[in-house]
Design a protein around this motif. Structure first.
Motif, PDB file in Angstrom:
ATOM      1  N   VAL A 384       0.834  -1.201   0.000  1.00  0.00           N
ATOM      2  CA  VAL A 384       0.000   0.000   0.000  1.00  0.00           C
ATOM      3  C   VAL A 384       0.871   1.254   0.000  1.00  0.00           C
ATOM      4  O   VAL A 384       0.634   2.212  -0.752  1.00  0.00           O
ATOM      5  CB  VAL A 384      -0.962   0.005   1.205  1.00  0.00           C
ATOM      6  CG1 VAL A 384      -1.603   1.384   1.389  1.00  0.00           C
ATOM      7  CG2 VAL A 384      -2.041  -1.053   1.027  1.00  0.00           C
ATOM      8  N   THR A 387       2.683   1.568  -3.565  1.00  0.00           N
ATOM      9  CA  THR A 387       1.831   1.841  -4.736  1.00  0.00           C
ATOM     10  C   THR A 387       0.905   3.037  -4.536  1.00  0.00           C
ATOM     11  O   THR A 387       0.659   3.797  -5.481  1.00  0.00           O
ATOM     12  CB  THR A 387       1.003   0.601  -5.110  1.00  0.00           C
ATOM     13  OG1 THR A 387       0.133   0.250  -4.022  1.00  0.00           O
ATOM     14  CG2 THR A 387       1.907  -0.567  -5.439  1.00  0.00           C
ATOM     15  N   ARG A 388       0.365   3.217  -3.331  1.00  0.00           N
ATOM     16  CA  ARG A 388      -0.580   4.314  -3.115  1.00  0.00           C
ATOM     17  C   ARG A 388       0.107   5.578  -2.620  1.00  0.00           C
ATOM     18  O   ARG A 388      -0.039   6.665  -3.193  1.00  0.00           O
ATOM     19  CB  ARG A 388      -1.657   3.894  -2.112  1.00  0.00           C
ATOM     20  CG  ARG A 388      -2.788   4.935  -1.954  1.00  0.00           C
ATOM     21  CD  ARG A 388      -3.674   4.601  -0.767  1.00  0.00           C
ATOM     22  NE  ARG A 388      -2.937   4.720   0.494  1.00  0.00           N
ATOM     23  CZ  ARG A 388      -3.395   4.305   1.678  1.00  0.00           C
ATOM     24  NH1 ARG A 388      -4.586   3.703   1.746  1.00  0.00           N
ATOM     25  NH2 ARG A 388      -2.675   4.456   2.773  1.00  0.00           N
ATOM     26  N   ASP A 389       0.910   5.428  -1.548  1.00  0.00           N
ATOM     27  CA  ASP A 389       1.515   6.620  -0.938  1.00  0.00           C
ATOM     28  C   ASP A 389       2.689   7.155  -1.755  1.00  0.00           C
ATOM     29  O   ASP A 389       2.830   8.368  -1.927  1.00  0.00           O
ATOM     30  CB  ASP A 389       1.962   6.305   0.492  1.00  0.00           C
ATOM     31  CG  ASP A 389       0.812   5.865   1.389  1.00  0.00           C
ATOM     32  OD1 ASP A 389      -0.351   6.085   0.987  1.00  0.00           O
ATOM     33  OD2 ASP A 389       1.063   5.298   2.460  1.00  0.00           O
ATOM     34  N   ARG A 393       3.731   2.096  -9.704  1.00  0.00           N
ATOM     35  CA  ARG A 393       2.672   1.251 -10.242  1.00  0.00           C
ATOM     36  C   ARG A 393       3.216   0.128 -11.130  1.00  0.00           C
ATOM     37  O   ARG A 393       2.459  -0.464 -11.894  1.00  0.00           O
ATOM     38  CB  ARG A 393       1.676   2.107 -11.034  1.00  0.00           C
ATOM     39  CG  ARG A 393       1.098   3.267 -10.255  1.00  0.00           C
ATOM     40  CD  ARG A 393       0.204   2.808  -9.104  1.00  0.00           C
ATOM     41  NE  ARG A 393      -0.108   3.892  -8.185  1.00  0.00           N
ATOM     42  CZ  ARG A 393      -1.051   4.804  -8.388  1.00  0.00           C
ATOM     43  NH1 ARG A 393      -1.756   4.769  -9.490  1.00  0.00           N
ATOM     44  NH2 ARG A 393      -1.279   5.752  -7.491  1.00  0.00           N
ATOM     45  N   VAL A 433      -2.431  -0.838  -5.688  1.00  0.00           N
ATOM     46  CA  VAL A 433      -3.392  -0.005  -6.397  1.00  0.00           C
ATOM     47  C   VAL A 433      -3.816  -0.728  -7.674  1.00  0.00           C
ATOM     48  O   VAL A 433      -2.993  -1.337  -8.366  1.00  0.00           O
ATOM     49  CB  VAL A 433      -2.771   1.366  -6.720  1.00  0.00           C
ATOM     50  CG1 VAL A 433      -3.638   2.143  -7.697  1.00  0.00           C
ATOM     51  CG2 VAL A 433      -2.560   2.166  -5.446  1.00  0.00           C
ATOM     52  N   THR A 436      -1.790  -1.928 -11.121  1.00  0.00           N
ATOM     53  CA  THR A 436      -0.345  -2.072 -10.927  1.00  0.00           C
ATOM     54  C   THR A 436       0.157  -3.308 -11.664  1.00  0.00           C
ATOM     55  O   THR A 436      -0.440  -4.383 -11.580  1.00  0.00           O
ATOM     56  CB  THR A 436      -0.006  -2.183  -9.433  1.00  0.00           C
ATOM     57  OG1 THR A 436      -0.424  -0.996  -8.762  1.00  0.00           O
ATOM     58  CG2 THR A 436       1.490  -2.389  -9.215  1.00  0.00           C
TER      59      THR A 436
END
Length: 652
Positions: A384, A387-389, A393, A433, A436
């Motif tokens: 997380v 890929t998110r913060d 990707r 995410v 990805t």
């Protein structure tokens, strides 16, 4: 050679015996299974503990056997292996064969494992040290080191070389076990040969009365360059794989800088990538950004607090930010290994299990239990965050074999070795995410089907041909261009059917390399024809005009080959294939010999593959070569040199 009689026989005719291996504590027991006809018409193998049911299914591609296994006890049962020995060796598979005319394809366990064909007199070398086997082979299915005693993982091809006819035996979905195909063939006579299929469960526990579906088995026959197409096409349809419409071009930091990277190097190459006007899609930061392997939430000092910034810079340049990590491994110098011993895989006596030795990581590293609830929480947090913060990707996931080490006990008892790895990959997919891209590396191939978007299908390449240490250590998986190209060609039929093949990076630089000009060109030609992922790993600011133009040529051919199957036409005849064909009508031909020579190739398989072939033209020089009397003459070729040809068809 006669038509293989397995097309006419039931499974029990081929394999009248079966046995199951179980484990209780530290004790193993082997129990025979009796073959019989089930009430529902299926073939069954039974004893007082289990019932194995097998149903035959014909397809356009071959014969498929579906298997289910049921625990007949009112208590749990730990199973480790299921064995099917063929009753007459190869006689029901290749009728009338002559042992010295048979070739056997070994598909290695994971990305880096040795993959090549063997003749019966050739010795499948077992690595000299267990430490080498850990990171290059399957400790549960090591090469025998004996001529005629051969094994393969997931699938094999057996070819009678005089007539070119082959039989393929392969594993089908759901790929929840590792499957080995074993051949012990006497080098001088048919009698005494021994053929066996083994299902490896690791230490899976079946609960009382539980029934599970096993991987199926696929049999087909035909020319060697056709049976692989049938098998992978069938697996693709069964697994529901949808290939992307176009290939991607990327950059990777590893083969220019290795672990010696910093943000300035990344940003300098990002600037050069934009200025090169090459159509880069992704930009990958490889090993070296993390504080230690396993400590993925802590960056190395140079990268501290800058990961999101770097990802944003890559995104702003119009590329997908990519990042390398080894999610199922922990180095001995990591905080994770020291502070969370409960995450580390252990044997039945409680000792932590080494996965390998990596000088880059300053010592040994260990496998992690992807079924442990607390480790799963940690791994989800890592994915997380990345890929998110941070915004990466495109994930290159390395050393994935560490999740399913032989002899390891896991928190979750009901999973096989293959299921454990697939379970860990499903966790990563769910945490990342959406959209990805996941690239598998150092991964047991069967477990990657349906879990990765792209798969490394060979050992590490390099700016050198081969390392002397490979011979010393008796392994064909040592890094270097030679071993990488061999796997690239032999595993080419997987591309576009199981995943996008990752043949590893191209090294576009003509200077600052230990590769000769001919070796470098052979690299470019093979990677063009394979149609797989294209990743450049050079200091982009140092590439010259000719380096860029050579890369453009590779990309144009690769784009044409991306959606078409490739095959090593002589992959069963020689260890290092010299004829590499793509159905987009491109042929790369090579001279792997030690001398510059006039090259002449048998065109039998080439004409079977493309009967309308009239001539082949060298796309660099414009020279034209005709196929005459079943032979292709391409003239003078340098040592380790190549020609990249495009076919001209009759009436075109």
């Amino acid at each position: 050679m006669a038509i293989p009689s397995f097309l006419y026989h039931s499974f029990a005719r081929l394999f009248p015996r079966a046995a199951i291996e179980t484990k209780s504590g530290t004790l193993r027991a082997n129990s025979a299974l009796e073959a019989m006809r089930g009430d529902d018409g299926s073939t069954q193998y039974r004893n007082e503990s289990v019932c194995l049911s097998i149903r035959e299914q014909e397809s356009d591609d071959g014969t498929v056997y579906r298997l289910t296994l049921k625990n007949l006890l009112d208590k749990s049962l730990r199973i480790t292996r299921l064995r099917f020995p063929a009753w007459r060796g190869l006689e029901d598979i290749l009728e009338g064969f002559v042992p010295e005319k048979v070739a056997f394809l070994r598909n290695g366990y994971q990305s880096w494992s040795t993959t090549r064909s063997y003749r019966m007199h050739e010795k499948p070398l077992r690595p000299r040290f267990r430490l080498v086997s850990m990171v290059s082979s399957n400790l549960a299915n090591l090469p025998s080191n004996t001529p005629g005693m051969l094994s393969s993982e997931m699938y094999t091809i057996l070819t009678e070389l005089d007539e070119g006819q082959s039989v393929l035996v392969g594993q089908c979905p759901p790929f929840d076990q590792f499957v080995y195909i074993i051949l012990n063939l006497h080098p001088k006579r048919q009698r005494g040969s021994y053929f066996e299929i083994i299902y490896d469960f690791g230490r899976k526990v079946l609960s009382a009365s539980q029934e599970i579906e096993l991987s199926g088995l696929f049999f087909t026959t035909g020319p060697s360059h056709r049976v692989a197409d049938r098998y992978f096409s069938y697996v693709s349809k069964e697994s529901g794989y949808q290939a992307p419409e176009k290939n991607r071009l990327g950059w990777c930091s590893w083969y220019q800088y290795y672990e010696h990277i910093n943000p300035a190097i990344i940003l300098s190459n990002l600037k050069a990538a934009k200025e090169s006007r090459l159509p880069f899609d992704f930009f990958l930061i490889d090993d070296g950004w993390q504080a230690a392997t396993g400590d993925w939430l802590y960056e190395a000092p140079a990268f501290k607090g800058r990961m999101a910034e770097l990802a944003a810079s890559i995104h702003d340049a119009g590329m997908i930010p990519g990042l390398w990590l080894a999610p199922f491994s922990a180095a001995a110098n990591s905080s994770l290994y020291r502070e969370h011993p409960e995450y580390v895989l252990r044997d039945e006596w409680g000792a932590s299990i080494r996965a390998g030795l990596n000088p880059t990581w300053k010592g040994f590293y260990y496998g992690l239990d992807v079924t442990h609830p607390r480790f799963r929480e940690y791994l989800s947090e890592v994915i997380v965050t990345i890929t998110r913060d941070w915004g990466f990707r495109y994930l290159k996931l390395d050393f994935l074999f560490s999740a399913c080490l032989r002899g390891a006990n896991h928190h979750e008892l009901g999973l096989s070795r293959a299921e454990i790895l697939r379970n860990g990959m499903a966790l990563i997919r769910a945490a990342a995410v959406k959209g990805t891209t996941l690239v598998g590396c150092g991964m047991p191939l069967a477990a990657g089907i349906g879990t990765v978007d792209s798969m490394r299908i060979g050992p590490d390449t390099g700016d050198f041909w081969v390392r002397f240490e490979g011979k010393l250590l008796r392994t064909g998986s040592m890094m270097g261009l030679r071993n990488s190209l061999r796997s690239t060609m032999l595993r080419a039929p997987m591309h576009g059917r199981l995943w996008v093949n990752d043949p590893d990076c191209i090294l576009a630089r003509a200077s600052g390399t230990r590769l000769s000009a001919t070796e470098r060109r052979s690299q470019l030609d093979a990677l063009a024809v394979c149609g797989g992922l294209t990743t450049i790993s050079d200091d982009l600011s140092a590439l010259g005009y000719s380096d860029i133009e050579d890369t453009r040529l590779l990309l144009s051919v690769n784009a044409a080959c991306f959606g078409k199957p490739s095959i090593a036409l002589d992959g069963m005849e020689r260890e290092m294939p010299e004829l590499f064909w793509n159905d987009a009508l491109y042929l790369a031909c090579f001279n792997w010999g030690p001398l510059c020579t006039n090259k002449r190739y048998s065109a039998r398989a080439l004409l079977e593959r493309q009967p309308e072939l009239q001539a082949l033209k060298d796309i660099r020089t414009g020279e034209c070569f005709l196929v005459k009397d079943g032979w292709l003459n391409v003239g003078r070729m340098e040592k380790r040199g190549s020609r990249l040809l495009v076919a001209e068809l009759v009436g075109a």
